[in-house]
Design an enzyme around this catalytic site. Structure first.
Site, short mmCIF file in Angstrom:
data_model
loop_
_atom_site.label_atom_id
_atom_site.label_comp_id
_atom_site.label_asym_id
_atom_site.label_seq_id
_atom_site.Cartn_x
_atom_site.Cartn_y
_atom_site.Cartn_z
N PRO A 153 0.82 -1.21 0.00
CA PRO A 153 0.00 0.00 0.00
C PRO A 153 0.85 1.27 0.00
CG PRO A 153 -0.93 -1.60 1.48
CD PRO A 153 0.38 -2.17 1.02
N CYS A 154 0.49 2.20 -0.88
CA CYS A 154 1.32 3.39 -1.07
C CYS A 154 0.88 4.57 -0.21
CB CYS A 154 1.31 3.81 -2.54
SG CYS A 154 -0.33 4.27 -3.16
N GLN A 155 -0.31 4.50 0.40
CA GLN A 155 -0.84 5.64 1.13
C GLN A 155 0.11 6.18 2.21
OE1 GLN A 155 -2.44 2.85 0.53
NE2 GLN A 155 -4.52 3.21 -0.21
N PHE A 177 3.13 6.69 2.06
CA PHE A 177 4.25 7.43 1.49
C PHE A 177 3.83 8.40 0.38
CE2 PHE A 177 5.34 3.11 2.75
CZ PHE A 177 6.23 3.36 3.76
#
Length: 402
Positions: A106-108, A110
């Site tokens: 999950p990128c949220q 960063f």
């Protein structure tokens, strides 16, 4: 280049027979297991690269339904396993080993558009990616994330991630690193996606299996696009349009044209793909469109910072939206300046998914899945690269030595 549904059908018999899927002897194929699979963008590209998925793990129920609907493979000797579960609950000792572990944590934590909590965000799943590599000891791994991971605020954490991946599976504190690891910053538009999507790839190869080679050079460029638009006129000819007299309007194209004119040499890469390029054949969306997922959705409005994507440029990065509803950037701007939302089918094409691909759920759920996906075009390039790096030596029959 975009692969139409007739060229790329997930797991279909047609795909198996047209050479797009690796159906040769199992000994010649590198297997793959994927974490955080989403709706299958990375899986689509890795399959095109010749990897065979054994299992996928995804937490979101709607995304899992998309995977089940689209990743059927009747020609396989063993069915693909799709696990709808939190990766933190996975007992890796019960999971079959694979050659390549892949996925997009999950990128949220960063993302510039998120809370930027990093390792303190409960959605941070890098520890789980590391745990999978540690227990499975694959020949190689390939992980994708947002460019925000490279921000100075996360530099210490990123270094710990890299150190942990290098040492994954090490038996003694003073034993040599197990994996050679690299960080690659890329833009999907430079590799054939019609979308300006900057991403970070973290990849590794087990030292006893192979060696990391430099990541492939870009295959597409804005310089070639402006050449075909404003020098040769090929772009407008290809789309049966009159050559505009205004010249480029975007800052990026203006700068690229100055560079091309200064060099005076025709660029040899392929042109950046534009929205118009990948939407060929779809026609205008309508409420009763016969094309799956190509129905018009009303209500799009432009506002400062969210003006949409011009039809004759690559799209801005698709967004998933913090609450599942895509933001104003998921819009197309036509030649008159009018805006409308991308249809699901257009968003799928921007992500390199075939027309046979149908995401599950409502419009918002489908767009959220696509906004979170890895562009298949980039995943294919990265898949071919890591596959070659991790193949190692082969015996006289071409079988990969495990």
């Amino acid at each position: 280049m975009f692969l139409s549904g007739s060229q790329f059908l997930f797991g279909s018999k047609e795909a198996a027979s047209n050479g797009r899927f690796p159906v040769q002897n199992d000994a010649n194929i590198l297997t793959c297991g994927e974490l955080f699979s989403g709706c299958g963008g990375m899986a689509a590209g890795l399959t095109q690269a010749g990897l065979r998925h054994e299992w996928m793990i995804e937490f979101n129920a709607i995304a899992c339904q998309t995977l089940r609907d689209n990743w059927h493979a009747p020609w396989r000797s063993q069915p693909l396993t799709i696990m709808e579960t939190d990766v933190r609950s996975v007992d890796w000792s019960s999971i079959g080993t694979v050659d390549i572990v892949a996925g997009g944590p999950p990128c949220q934590p960063f993302s510039k558009g998120g809370r930027a909590g990093g390792e303190n965000d409960p959605r941070d799943m890098w520890p789980e990616a590391i745990r999978a590599v540690k227990h499975l000891r694959p020949r190689g791994f390939l992980f994708e994330n947002v460019k925000g991971l490279l921000r100075p605020a996360f530099s210490e954490y990123l270094q710990r991630i890299l150190d942990s991946l290098r040492r994954a599976g090490a038996t003694e504190p003073d034993s040599p690193d197990v994996y050679e690891v690299i960080v690659v910053s890329v833009n999907a538009v430079d590799y054939g996606a019609a979308q300006k999507r900057e991403r970070v790839l973290i990849a590794g190869v087990r030292r006893d299996c192979g060696k990391l080679e430099p990541f492939p050079e870009r295959t597409h460029s804005v310089e070639r696009l402006v050449w075909e638009k404003w020098v040769s006129g090929q772009y407008w000819q290809r789309h049966h349009l009159a050559h505009p007299v205004c010249g480029p309007t975007s800052r990026i194209e203006k700068a690229a044209l100055r560079k091309v004119e200064r060099r005076g040499v025709e660029p040899q890469e392929r042109p950046w793909m534009t929205c118009r390029d990948v939407f060929v054949g779809l026609g205008e969306p309508a409420v009763g469109s016969g094309v799956s997922g190509h129905q018009l959705r009303a209500g799009a409005k432009a506002y400062p910072g969210h003006e949409g994507s011009p039809i004759d440029e690559p799209a801005k990065a698709l967004k998933a939206g913090a609450h599942g509803v895509p933001g104003g950037e998921n819009m197309l701007v036509d030649c008159s300046g009018a805006v409308r939302y991308f249809t699901v089918r257009e968003a799928a094409r921007l992500q390199g998914m075939p027309d046979a691909f149908v995401p599950a759920g409502s419009w918002s759920q489908a767009m959220r899945q696509l906004g979170n996906a890895v562009p298949a075009q980039l995943a294919e390039v990265a898949g071919r690269w890591i596959r070659q790096c991790a193949r190692g030596q082969e015996d006289n029959e071409g079988k990969v030595r495990k």
